[in-house]
Write a protein that holds these residues in place. Structure first.
Motif, PDB file in Angstrom:
ATOM      1  N   UNK A  17       0.888  -1.344  -0.273  1.00 54.65           N
ATOM      2  CA  UNK A  17       0.362  -0.043   0.158  1.00 54.65           C
ATOM      3  C   UNK A  17       0.619   1.412   0.073  1.00 54.65           C
ATOM      4  N   UNK A  18       2.577   1.363   1.413  1.00 58.61           N
ATOM      5  CA  UNK A  18       2.809   3.119   0.970  1.00 58.61           C
ATOM      6  C   UNK A  18       3.139   2.536  -0.514  1.00 58.61           C
ATOM      7  N   UNK A  19       3.902   1.515  -0.441  1.00 62.51           N
ATOM      8  CA  UNK A  19       4.806   1.609  -2.372  1.00 62.51           C
ATOM      9  C   UNK A  19       3.419   2.474  -3.448  1.00 62.51           C
ATOM     10  N   UNK A  20       2.257   1.888  -3.377  1.00 58.23           N
ATOM     11  CA  UNK A  20       1.472   1.992  -4.058  1.00 58.23           C
ATOM     12  C   UNK A  20       1.183   4.125  -4.380  1.00 58.23           C
ATOM     13  N   UNK A  21       1.364   3.844  -2.929  1.00 60.70           N
ATOM     14  CA  UNK A  21       0.223   5.874  -3.504  1.00 60.70           C
ATOM     15  C   UNK A  21       1.934   6.553  -3.089  1.00 60.70           C
ATOM     16  N   UNK A  22       3.554   6.011  -2.783  1.00 56.77           N
ATOM     17  CA  UNK A  22       4.295   7.080  -3.202  1.00 56.77           C
ATOM     18  C   UNK A  22       5.166   6.650  -4.485  1.00 56.77           C
ATOM     19  N   UNK A  23       3.763   5.612  -5.559  1.00 53.26           N
ATOM     20  CA  UNK A  23       4.052   5.520  -6.626  1.00 53.26           C
ATOM     21  C   UNK A  23       3.003   6.799  -7.539  1.00 53.26           C
ATOM     22  N   UNK A  24       2.391   7.515  -7.216  1.00 49.56           N
ATOM     23  CA  UNK A  24       0.674   8.106  -6.767  1.00 49.56           C
ATOM     24  C   UNK A  24      -0.041   8.060  -7.734  1.00 49.56           C
ATOM     25  N   UNK A  25      -0.062   6.413  -7.321  1.00 49.11           N
ATOM     26  CA  UNK A  25      -1.452   5.119  -8.097  1.00 49.11           C
ATOM     27  C   UNK A  25      -2.385   5.468  -6.886  1.00 49.11           C
ATOM     28  N   UNK A  42      -6.053   0.710  10.095  1.00 51.01           N
ATOM     29  CA  UNK A  42      -4.647   1.139  10.106  1.00 51.01           C
ATOM     30  C   UNK A  42      -4.732   1.482   8.583  1.00 51.01           C
ATOM     31  N   UNK A  43      -4.856  -0.222   7.432  1.00 46.77           N
ATOM     32  CA  UNK A  43      -5.051   0.928   5.801  1.00 46.77           C
ATOM     33  C   UNK A  43      -5.524   2.235   5.372  1.00 46.77           C
ATOM     34  N   UNK A  44      -6.427   2.235   6.065  1.00 47.09           N
ATOM     35  CA  UNK A  44      -7.000   3.808   6.197  1.00 47.09           C
ATOM     36  C   UNK A  44      -6.345   5.181   6.607  1.00 47.09           C
ATOM     37  N   UNK A  45      -6.388   4.865   8.100  1.00 45.20           N
ATOM     38  CA  UNK A  45      -4.811   5.895   8.068  1.00 45.20           C
ATOM     39  C   UNK A  45      -3.567   5.735   7.364  1.00 45.20           C
ATOM     40  N   UNK A  46      -3.125   4.292   6.794  1.00 43.69           N
ATOM     41  CA  UNK A  46      -2.082   5.068   6.476  1.00 43.69           C
ATOM     42  C   UNK A  46      -2.426   5.655   4.498  1.00 43.69           C
ATOM     43  N   UNK A  47      -2.957   6.004   4.430  1.00 40.01           N
ATOM     44  CA  UNK A  47      -3.235   6.465   2.892  1.00 40.01           C
ATOM     45  C   UNK A  47      -3.835   5.369   2.276  1.00 40.01           C
ATOM     46  N   UNK A  48      -4.778   4.459   2.791  1.00 38.20           N
ATOM     47  CA  UNK A  48      -5.676   3.996   1.958  1.00 38.20           C
ATOM     48  C   UNK A  48      -6.575   4.967   0.561  1.00 38.20           C
ATOM     49  N   UNK A  94       8.621   1.230  10.333  1.00 39.94           N
ATOM     50  CA  UNK A  94       8.505   1.177  11.406  1.00 39.94           C
ATOM     51  C   UNK A  94       7.203   1.192  12.779  1.00 39.94           C
ATOM     52  N   UNK A  95       5.754   1.840  11.910  1.00 37.35           N
ATOM     53  CA  UNK A  95       4.311   1.595  11.758  1.00 37.35           C
ATOM     54  C   UNK A  95       4.042  -0.208  12.101  1.00 37.35           C
ATOM     55  N   UNK A  96       5.037  -0.526  11.131  1.00 39.66           N
ATOM     56  CA  UNK A  96       4.333  -2.159  11.573  1.00 39.66           C
ATOM     57  C   UNK A  96       4.827  -2.495  12.758  1.00 39.66           C
ATOM     58  N   UNK A  97       5.771  -2.127  13.441  1.00 37.10           N
ATOM     59  CA  UNK A  97       5.719  -3.007  14.667  1.00 37.10           C
ATOM     60  C   UNK A  97       5.123  -2.785  15.861  1.00 37.10           C
TER      61      UNK A  97
END
Ligand SMILES: [Zn+2]
Ligand SMILES: [Zn+2]
Length: 345
Positions: free
Chosen positions: A182-190, A206-212, A312-315
């Motif tokens: 998810x984080x990579x997809x967002x970093x790629x602008x998708x 969590x996915x919603x909080x992290x930009x889904x 880190x937020x995965x830990x």
């Protein structure tokens, strides 16, 4: 030193044991392990149900960071005090087609850390120079310990799949791997829509909080309908299957648009039935990733250094190594997100 050892083939046969401290040979470094992550595949090793060579007795664990405390003869690029993380391919033949073309993660005789070569569920671990990657100053040791799962995702999502800004990307499975994708997809602008089951409610939050851009609860919500409504009836440009659930693969082949890309990131527990003709009917580009190569490691560290990906937020939990059994149980029962083990003296 105390180490979590897989001491024989077959289900179980894992114990906390007293083993000798390893010594660095020529071209090797001895790393004091500072943080180690428990991977889903460690459970597969525990149950002896993975098609990667396991050679017991072996110290388990392959996701870690640490500090070099000793270098063997001939190791020039690193010195004691360096903060590092380490690749999981400990040895590859160097002469096969895959090795000679740089795809050493696909070498048929490669030896993997924590499977065939002693790993990081211990105070110290010895690695070869070509496995080492220096942690940038901006990357702390816990984040650095999770470079390995991130590099798996970078390999599959950025190296083997082409994601462009504006793509509609569906991700099935909101576990640690799905949330890194998810984080990579967002970093790629998708645009990222992540799908899970009612059991995944916390992880979807969590996915919603992290930009889904959206999260879908399957089967309560109709994924194909949602995708059609948000893509003018086309479907997903890219499907990243991270759950290892047959139903998610079936859905992926149906919901990906004609000439779209489907990438298998998770592993299934065994064979299953799938309408593979859809690959021909829709000219889907289907691929999958296993492990990583050097470029994925360096790109992962760059993404963390730039703050585009936060591992880190995965830990979610840290347990002492002596409580490995509880850590494994938590991973098996999907409690928390990433369970970290802290080596003990
Ligand atoms: Zn792993
Ligand atoms: Zn090879």
């Amino acid at each position: 030193m105390k180490a979590v050892v897989k001491f024989a083939r077959g289900p179980g046969h894992v114990a906390l044991r007293e083993v000798d401290e390893p010594r660095p040979g020529p071209g090797q470094a001895k790393v004091q392990v500072e943080a180690a992550g428990v991977c889903g595949s460690d459970l597969h090793i525990y149950h002896d149900e993975i098609k990667i060579n396991i050679v017991p007795p072996v110290v388990m664990g392959h996701e870690f960071s640490g500090v070099i405390v000793e270098v063997g003869p001939g190791l020039r690029g690193y010195q004691p005090g360096d903060r590092v993380t380490c690749e999981t391919t400990a040895e590859s033949c160097g002469t096969c087609l895959q090795c000679r073309t740089g795809h050493y993660n696909m070498c048929a005789t490669r030896k993997v850390v924590g499977y065939a070569v002693d790993g990081c569920f211990a105070r110290y671990c010895v690695v070869n120079e070509r496995q080492l990657h220096r942690l940038p100053d901006e990357v702390d040791l816990v984040s650095g310990a999770l470079t390995e799962p991130l590099a798996c995702c970078v390999h599959a999502v950025l190296d083997l799949t082409r994601i462009s800004a504006g793509d509609m990307v569906a991700i099935t499975g909101p576990g640690p791997i799905g949330l890194l994708c998810l984080q990579l997809v967002k970093a790629a602008g998708a645009c990222a829509v992540i799908c899970g089951t009612p059991q995944d409610a916390e992880r979807l939050a969590l996915a919603r909080q992290w930009g889904a851009d959206a999260t879908l609860d399957v089967p309560a919500q109709d994924v194909i309908e949602w995708l059609n409504a948000h893509t003018g009836g086309l479907g997903a440009d890219v499907w990243l299957e991270c759950s290892g659930a047959p139903a998610a693969a079936r859905l992926g082949l149906m919901a990906t648009r004609r000439r779209g890309q489907y990438t298998q990131v998770g592993l299934f527990s065994g064979p299953f039935e799938l309408d593979f003709s859809l690959v021909a009917y829709k000219e889907l580009q289907v691929t999958g990733g296993l492990g990583q190569r050097w470029p994925a490691w360096e790109r992962s560290l760059a993404l963390m250094r730039q703050g585009r990906v936060d591992t880190k937020r995965l830990a979610s939990h840290t347990l002492p190594l002596t409580e490995w059994r509880e850590a494994f149980r938590m991973v098996e029962q999907k409690q928390g997100l990433k369970i970290m083990l802290q080596p003990v003296d």
